[in-house]
Scaffold this motif. Structure first.
Motif, PDB file in Angstrom:
ATOM      1  N   GLN A 123     -26.729 -67.117   3.008  1.00  0.00           N
ATOM      2  CA  GLN A 123     -28.000 -67.803   3.226  1.00  0.00           C
ATOM      3  C   GLN A 123     -28.155 -68.945   2.220  1.00  0.00           C
ATOM      4  OE1 GLN A 123     -30.945 -64.728   2.826  1.00  0.00           O
ATOM      5  NE2 GLN A 123     -29.597 -63.336   3.926  1.00  0.00           N
ATOM      6  N   ASP A 124     -27.827 -68.662   0.958  1.00  0.00           N
ATOM      7  CA  ASP A 124     -27.929 -69.685  -0.077  1.00  0.00           C
ATOM      8  C   ASP A 124     -27.000 -70.857   0.207  1.00  0.00           C
ATOM      9  OD1 ASP A 124     -29.840 -68.231  -1.415  1.00  0.00           O
ATOM     10  OD2 ASP A 124     -28.451 -67.419  -2.921  1.00  0.00           O
ATOM     11  N   HIS A 125     -25.791 -70.547   0.705  1.00  0.00           N
ATOM     12  CA  HIS A 125     -24.833 -71.617   0.991  1.00  0.00           C
ATOM     13  C   HIS A 125     -25.375 -72.542   2.080  1.00  0.00           C
ATOM     14  CE1 HIS A 125     -20.873 -73.455   0.733  1.00  0.00           C
ATOM     15  NE2 HIS A 125     -21.006 -73.655   2.031  1.00  0.00           N
ATOM     16  N   VAL A 126     -25.923 -71.974   3.148  1.00  0.00           N
ATOM     17  CA  VAL A 126     -26.475 -72.794   4.227  1.00  0.00           C
ATOM     18  C   VAL A 126     -27.661 -73.607   3.712  1.00  0.00           C
ATOM     19  CG1 VAL A 126     -27.633 -72.746   6.463  1.00  0.00           C
ATOM     20  CG2 VAL A 126     -25.671 -71.273   6.044  1.00  0.00           C
ATOM     21  N   ARG A 127     -28.525 -72.958   2.964  1.00  0.00           N
ATOM     22  CA  ARG A 127     -29.697 -73.653   2.419  1.00  0.00           C
ATOM     23  C   ARG A 127     -29.260 -74.789   1.492  1.00  0.00           C
ATOM     24  NH1 ARG A 127     -34.528 -73.513   2.436  1.00  0.00           N
ATOM     25  NH2 ARG A 127     -36.261 -73.013   1.152  1.00  0.00           N
ATOM     26  N   ASN A 128     -28.291 -74.539   0.624  1.00  0.00           N
ATOM     27  CA  ASN A 128     -27.797 -75.584  -0.278  1.00  0.00           C
ATOM     28  C   ASN A 128     -27.160 -76.730   0.500  1.00  0.00           C
ATOM     29  OD1 ASN A 128     -28.671 -74.171  -2.507  1.00  0.00           O
ATOM     30  ND2 ASN A 128     -26.674 -73.249  -2.924  1.00  0.00           N
ATOM     31  N   PHE A 129     -26.392 -76.381   1.545  1.00  0.00           N
ATOM     32  CA  PHE A 129     -25.766 -77.406   2.370  1.00  0.00           C
ATOM     33  C   PHE A 129     -26.837 -78.287   3.022  1.00  0.00           C
ATOM     34  CE2 PHE A 129     -24.392 -78.685   6.665  1.00  0.00           C
ATOM     35  CZ  PHE A 129     -23.401 -79.577   6.307  1.00  0.00           C
ATOM     36  N   LEU A 130     -27.830 -77.655   3.645  1.00  0.00           N
ATOM     37  CA  LEU A 130     -28.890 -78.425   4.303  1.00  0.00           C
ATOM     38  C   LEU A 130     -29.676 -79.255   3.282  1.00  0.00           C
ATOM     39  CD1 LEU A 130     -30.123 -75.836   6.949  1.00  0.00           C
ATOM     40  CD2 LEU A 130     -28.842 -77.940   7.365  1.00  0.00           C
ATOM     41  N   SER A 131     -29.908 -78.696   2.109  1.00  0.00           N
ATOM     42  CA  SER A 131     -30.598 -79.455   1.059  1.00  0.00           C
ATOM     43  C   SER A 131     -29.756 -80.641   0.603  1.00  0.00           C
ATOM     44  CB  SER A 131     -30.912 -78.559  -0.142  1.00  0.00           C
ATOM     45  OG  SER A 131     -31.833 -77.566   0.225  1.00  0.00           O
ATOM     46  N   ASN A 132     -28.439 -80.437   0.512  1.00  0.00           N
ATOM     47  CA  ASN A 132     -27.531 -81.490   0.070  1.00  0.00           C
ATOM     48  C   ASN A 132     -27.507 -82.672   1.034  1.00  0.00           C
ATOM     49  OD1 ASN A 132     -25.565 -82.562  -1.737  1.00  0.00           O
ATOM     50  ND2 ASN A 132     -23.967 -81.967  -0.304  1.00  0.00           N
ATOM     51  N   ILE A 133     -27.646 -82.403   2.322  1.00  0.00           N
ATOM     52  CA  ILE A 133     -27.609 -83.488   3.306  1.00  0.00           C
ATOM     53  C   ILE A 133     -29.010 -83.925   3.728  1.00  0.00           C
ATOM     54  CG2 ILE A 133     -25.341 -82.780   4.162  1.00  0.00           C
ATOM     55  CD1 ILE A 133     -26.789 -81.724   6.690  1.00  0.00           C
ATOM     56  N   SER A 134     -30.040 -83.353   3.128  1.00  0.00           N
ATOM     57  CA  SER A 134     -31.408 -83.619   3.573  1.00  0.00           C
ATOM     58  C   SER A 134     -31.781 -85.096   3.496  1.00  0.00           C
ATOM     59  CB  SER A 134     -32.408 -82.779   2.777  1.00  0.00           C
ATOM     60  OG  SER A 134     -32.434 -83.191   1.427  1.00  0.00           O
ATOM     61  N   GLY A 135     -31.231 -85.812   2.541  1.00  0.00           N
ATOM     62  CA  GLY A 135     -31.560 -87.226   2.406  1.00  0.00           C
ATOM     63  C   GLY A 135     -30.931 -88.115   3.454  1.00  0.00           C
ATOM     64  N   SER A 136     -29.899 -87.629   4.148  1.00  0.00           N
ATOM     65  CA  SER A 136     -29.224 -88.455   5.149  1.00  0.00           C
ATOM     66  C   SER A 136     -29.407 -87.949   6.576  1.00  0.00           C
ATOM     67  CB  SER A 136     -27.721 -88.537   4.831  1.00  0.00           C
ATOM     68  OG  SER A 136     -27.132 -87.244   4.886  1.00  0.00           O
ATOM     69  N   LEU A 137     -29.733 -86.676   6.752  1.00  0.00           N
ATOM     70  CA  LEU A 137     -29.767 -86.072   8.090  1.00  0.00           C
ATOM     71  C   LEU A 137     -30.884 -86.673   8.937  1.00  0.00           C
ATOM     72  CD1 LEU A 137     -28.348 -83.902   9.815  1.00  0.00           C
ATOM     73  CD2 LEU A 137     -30.092 -82.288   9.044  1.00  0.00           C
ATOM     74  N   ARG A 138     -30.467 -87.225  10.099  1.00  0.00           N
ATOM     75  CA  ARG A 138     -31.428 -87.838  11.010  1.00  0.00           C
ATOM     76  C   ARG A 138     -31.524 -87.081  12.345  1.00  0.00           C
ATOM     77  NH1 ARG A 138     -30.076 -91.668   7.603  1.00  0.00           N
ATOM     78  NH2 ARG A 138     -31.345 -93.484   7.238  1.00  0.00           N
ATOM     79  N   ILE A 139     -30.432 -86.453  12.744  1.00  0.00           N
ATOM     80  CA  ILE A 139     -30.397 -85.725  14.016  1.00  0.00           C
ATOM     81  C   ILE A 139     -29.832 -84.339  13.750  1.00  0.00           C
ATOM     82  CG2 ILE A 139     -29.440 -85.674  16.355  1.00  0.00           C
ATOM     83  CD1 ILE A 139     -29.119 -88.750  16.128  1.00  0.00           C
ATOM     84  N   PHE A 140     -30.538 -83.312  14.209  1.00  0.00           N
ATOM     85  CA  PHE A 140     -30.147 -81.918  13.957  1.00  0.00           C
ATOM     86  C   PHE A 140     -30.274 -81.154  15.263  1.00  0.00           C
ATOM     87  CE2 PHE A 140     -31.264 -77.941  11.193  1.00  0.00           C
ATOM     88  CZ  PHE A 140     -29.971 -77.463  11.328  1.00  0.00           C
ATOM     89  N   GLN A 141     -29.162 -80.595  15.701  1.00  0.00           N
ATOM     90  CA  GLN A 141     -29.166 -79.743  16.888  1.00  0.00           C
ATOM     91  C   GLN A 141     -28.708 -78.365  16.462  1.00  0.00           C
ATOM     92  OE1 GLN A 141     -27.521 -81.140  20.675  1.00  0.00           O
ATOM     93  NE2 GLN A 141     -26.283 -79.288  20.697  1.00  0.00           N
TER      94      GLN A 141
END
Length: 194
Positions: A123-141
């Motif tokens: 869970q932490d790995h997924v959360r960290n990954f999403l946090s790491n890309i949060s500044g660039s992520l524009r489209i999420f499916q």
């Protein structure tokens, strides 16, 4: 003189694929797009091991289609040598939590329902990954039902995705969509598909 960039679409048509995968992995430094299908545990293991420490400076698009579904192979991160231009990442039917690369340039992310997301570390790995890309992520499916719901219920704080414009919750029922939207902070969200 330099090398031309490669766009590789690989869907094996026969049994002996490990040699092909080895050639693809050896060329990853020249790849701009890699769309690959794996059909056996040995193929998946070869791919993940080969891409684990790889540097992919030109890679913009990475798609893995795993026809195995759930696997007991120890999944490891890919592109630990860096993939600074990776903008599009799609993973289909892969036990993905620990294979996600730490690239902060991903703008479009397509994730399946995680087939295994049960430990706090995952869970932490997924959360960290999403946090790491949060500044660039524009489209999420995201394909979403049960395990994503559990992940949301275990998360203590909302996930901020400040540049997210489009969210597609595939196969999401109202029972899933509402909690996910409450969990997500996306002030620029313009399009929502449920």
């Amino acid at each position: 003189s330099g090398f031309s960039l490669l766009d590789i679409f690989y869907e094996p048509q026969y049994e002996e694929t490990l040699h092909d995968l080895t050639l693809i992995i050896a060329s990853i430094g020249r790849c701009r797009k890699l769309d690959i299908t794996v059909r056996s545990e040995s193929e998946l293991q070869c791919l993940l091991k080969g891409l684990g420490r790889a540097s992919a400076p030109a890679l913009e698009k990475f798609i893995v289609r795993n026809l195995l579904g759930y696997t007991h192979i120890k999944i490891q991160p890919v592109f630990s040598g860096g993939a600074p231009n990776l903008h599009f990442m799609g993973i289909a039917s892969l036990s993905f939590p620990t294979c996600l690369p730490q690239s902060s340039s991903i703008q479009l992310l397509v994730l399946p329902e995680p087939s295994k997301l049960t430990t706090e570390t995952e869970q932490d790995h997924v959360r960290n990954f999403l946090s790491n890309i949060s500044g660039s992520l524009r489209i999420f499916q995201v394909s979403a039902p049960s395990i994503w719901r559990r992940f949301i219920s275990w998360s203590s704080s909302p996930l901020l995705l400040p540049r997210l414009r489009f969210l597609n919750l595939r196969f999401a029922s109202d029972a899933f969509g509402r909690p996910f939207l409450k969990y997500l902070e996306a002030p620029l969200l313009e399009n929502l598909v449920m």
